[in-house]
Design an enzyme around this catalytic site. Structure first.
Site, short mmCIF file in Angstrom:
data_model
loop_
_atom_site.label_atom_id
_atom_site.label_comp_id
_atom_site.label_asym_id
_atom_site.label_seq_id
_atom_site.Cartn_x
_atom_site.Cartn_y
_atom_site.Cartn_z
N PRO A 177 0.80 -1.22 0.00
CA PRO A 177 0.00 0.00 0.00
C PRO A 177 0.83 1.28 0.00
O PRO A 177 1.89 1.35 0.62
CB PRO A 177 -0.84 -0.11 1.28
CG PRO A 177 -0.19 -1.13 2.12
CD PRO A 177 0.56 -2.03 1.20
N ASN A 178 0.31 2.23 -0.73
CA ASN A 178 0.83 3.59 -0.84
C ASN A 178 2.10 3.72 -1.66
O ASN A 178 2.55 4.83 -1.92
CB ASN A 178 1.02 4.23 0.55
CG ASN A 178 -0.29 4.33 1.29
OD1 ASN A 178 -1.27 4.79 0.75
ND2 ASN A 178 -0.30 3.85 2.52
N ARG A 181 4.53 11.14 -2.06
CA ARG A 181 4.20 11.02 -0.64
C ARG A 181 5.48 11.07 0.18
O ARG A 181 6.37 10.26 0.03
CB ARG A 181 3.49 9.68 -0.40
CG ARG A 181 3.20 9.38 1.04
CD ARG A 181 2.52 8.00 1.16
NE ARG A 181 2.49 7.58 2.52
CZ ARG A 181 3.16 6.55 3.01
NH1 ARG A 181 3.91 5.81 2.23
NH2 ARG A 181 3.06 6.24 4.28
N TYR A 212 10.94 9.10 1.53
CA TYR A 212 10.98 8.07 0.49
C TYR A 212 11.67 8.49 -0.80
O TYR A 212 11.82 7.68 -1.70
CB TYR A 212 9.55 7.59 0.18
CG TYR A 212 8.84 7.04 1.40
CD1 TYR A 212 9.25 5.84 1.97
CD2 TYR A 212 7.79 7.73 1.99
CE1 TYR A 212 8.61 5.33 3.09
CE2 TYR A 212 7.15 7.22 3.10
CZ TYR A 212 7.57 6.03 3.66
OH TYR A 212 6.94 5.53 4.76
N ASN A 219 8.22 -5.35 -0.94
CA ASN A 219 8.11 -4.19 -0.07
C ASN A 219 6.65 -4.14 0.34
O ASN A 219 5.81 -3.62 -0.39
CB ASN A 219 8.51 -2.90 -0.79
CG ASN A 219 8.45 -1.70 0.13
OD1 ASN A 219 7.80 -1.72 1.16
ND2 ASN A 219 9.10 -0.62 -0.27
N ALA A 262 2.94 -0.83 4.77
CA ALA A 262 2.38 -0.93 6.12
C ALA A 262 1.94 -2.35 6.47
O ALA A 262 1.85 -2.68 7.66
CB ALA A 262 1.22 0.04 6.27
N HIS A 270 3.86 -4.61 9.16
CA HIS A 270 3.66 -4.56 10.60
C HIS A 270 2.35 -5.18 11.05
O HIS A 270 2.12 -5.30 12.25
CB HIS A 270 3.71 -3.10 11.07
CG HIS A 270 4.73 -2.29 10.34
ND1 HIS A 270 6.09 -2.51 10.47
CD2 HIS A 270 4.60 -1.29 9.44
CE1 HIS A 270 6.74 -1.66 9.69
NE2 HIS A 270 5.86 -0.92 9.05
N ASP A 280 1.89 -15.89 6.21
CA ASP A 280 1.45 -17.26 5.93
C ASP A 280 1.64 -17.62 4.46
O ASP A 280 2.09 -18.71 4.13
CB ASP A 280 -0.01 -17.46 6.34
CG ASP A 280 -0.20 -17.54 7.85
OD1 ASP A 280 0.80 -17.68 8.59
OD2 ASP A 280 -1.36 -17.44 8.29
N GLU A 315 12.97 -8.96 1.72
CA GLU A 315 12.10 -7.86 2.15
C GLU A 315 12.83 -6.55 1.92
O GLU A 315 14.01 -6.43 2.25
CB GLU A 315 11.79 -8.06 3.63
CG GLU A 315 10.93 -7.00 4.26
CD GLU A 315 10.69 -7.26 5.75
OE1 GLU A 315 10.03 -6.42 6.37
OE2 GLU A 315 11.18 -8.28 6.29
N HIS A 329 12.63 -2.23 2.32
CA HIS A 329 12.04 -0.99 2.83
C HIS A 329 12.92 0.17 2.37
O HIS A 329 14.14 0.12 2.56
CB HIS A 329 11.92 -1.01 4.35
CG HIS A 329 11.03 -2.09 4.83
ND1 HIS A 329 9.66 -2.00 4.71
CD2 HIS A 329 11.31 -3.30 5.36
CE1 HIS A 329 9.13 -3.11 5.18
NE2 HIS A 329 10.11 -3.93 5.57
N ILE A 330 12.32 1.16 1.79
CA ILE A 330 13.06 2.30 1.26
C ILE A 330 13.72 3.09 2.39
O ILE A 330 14.88 3.46 2.31
CB ILE A 330 12.13 3.18 0.40
CG1 ILE A 330 11.68 2.38 -0.83
CG2 ILE A 330 12.81 4.49 0.01
CD1 ILE A 330 10.52 3.00 -1.59
N SER A 331 12.97 3.32 3.46
CA SER A 331 13.52 4.04 4.61
C SER A 331 14.10 3.04 5.61
O SER A 331 13.82 1.84 5.54
CB SER A 331 12.42 4.87 5.29
OG SER A 331 11.47 4.03 5.91
N ARG A 365 12.61 4.93 12.71
CA ARG A 365 11.30 5.59 12.66
C ARG A 365 10.46 5.21 13.87
O ARG A 365 10.97 4.73 14.87
CB ARG A 365 10.63 5.23 11.34
CG ARG A 365 11.49 5.75 10.16
CD ARG A 365 10.85 5.62 8.84
NE ARG A 365 9.59 6.36 8.79
CZ ARG A 365 8.65 6.11 7.89
NH1 ARG A 365 8.83 5.18 6.97
NH2 ARG A 365 7.53 6.80 7.88
N ARG A 398 6.95 0.58 13.64
CA ARG A 398 7.58 0.15 12.39
C ARG A 398 8.76 -0.80 12.62
O ARG A 398 9.29 -1.36 11.68
CB ARG A 398 8.04 1.36 11.58
CG ARG A 398 6.92 2.23 11.09
CD ARG A 398 7.42 3.32 10.17
NE ARG A 398 6.43 4.35 9.98
CZ ARG A 398 5.43 4.29 9.09
NH1 ARG A 398 5.29 3.24 8.32
NH2 ARG A 398 4.58 5.28 8.98
#
Length: 151
Positions: free
Chosen positions: A11-12, A19, A24, A75, A78, A81, A88, A99, A101-103, A108, A112
């Site tokens: 998402p996002n 954003r 990001y 990625n 959200a 978390h 699963d 996995e 994550h950009i940040s 943070r 997170r």
């Protein structure tokens, strides 16, 4: 082992570049896809690149990858978390999972810092900006090459 890699975005991430660019960056998801496709060609990988704001779509793509792919770069946004369902689905996938994550999620907010996806991931890239996707693809390619050499 298949050299097909699914690159999945949660998402996002469709808002990447718009954003919170101070977190990001200014690159868009289209830029990320372009860079992933160029690197995949160099590495002899085929990729399927997807983004969804809907958890069930990510799960469906993970299930699809079970039949055809050697790796997943994800990625989960959200969902990292919150989603036991994505965990699963990944647990039912036999290939490599990286996995991304950009940040740097560990710098943070406290919530997170926990990742359900990390319980399954073979590696985690966090804080490398969008370059983390390329690092993840390089790792998947290396592991596929190593498994081919050992068979």
């Amino acid at each position: 082992m298949s050299r097909l890699v699914y690159v999945l975005n949660g998402p996002n991430l469709n808002l990447l570049g718009k954003r919170q660019p101070h977190i990001y960056g200014h690159e868009t998801l289209t830029d990320v896809e372009r860079d992933c496709r160029a690197l995949a060609a160099e590495l002899g990988l085929e990729i399927r690149f997807h983004q969804s704001n809907r958890e069930y779509e990510l799960i469906d793509w993970i299930h699809e990858a079970r039949e055809t792919a050697g790796g997943i770069v994800i990625n989960p946004g959200a969902f990292t978390h919150t989603s036991v369902a994505i965990l699963d689905a990944l647990n039912a996938f036999d290939g490599t999972v990286i996995e991304v994550h950009i940040s740097n999620v560990h710098k943070r907010e406290e919530f997170r810092h926990h990742s359900f996806v990390s319980k399954r991931a073979d590696g985690v890239m966090a804080g490398f900006g969008t370059q983390g996707y390329q690092l993840a693809l390089r790792r998947v390619a290396r592991l596929l090459d190593d498994s081919k050499a050992s068979s």
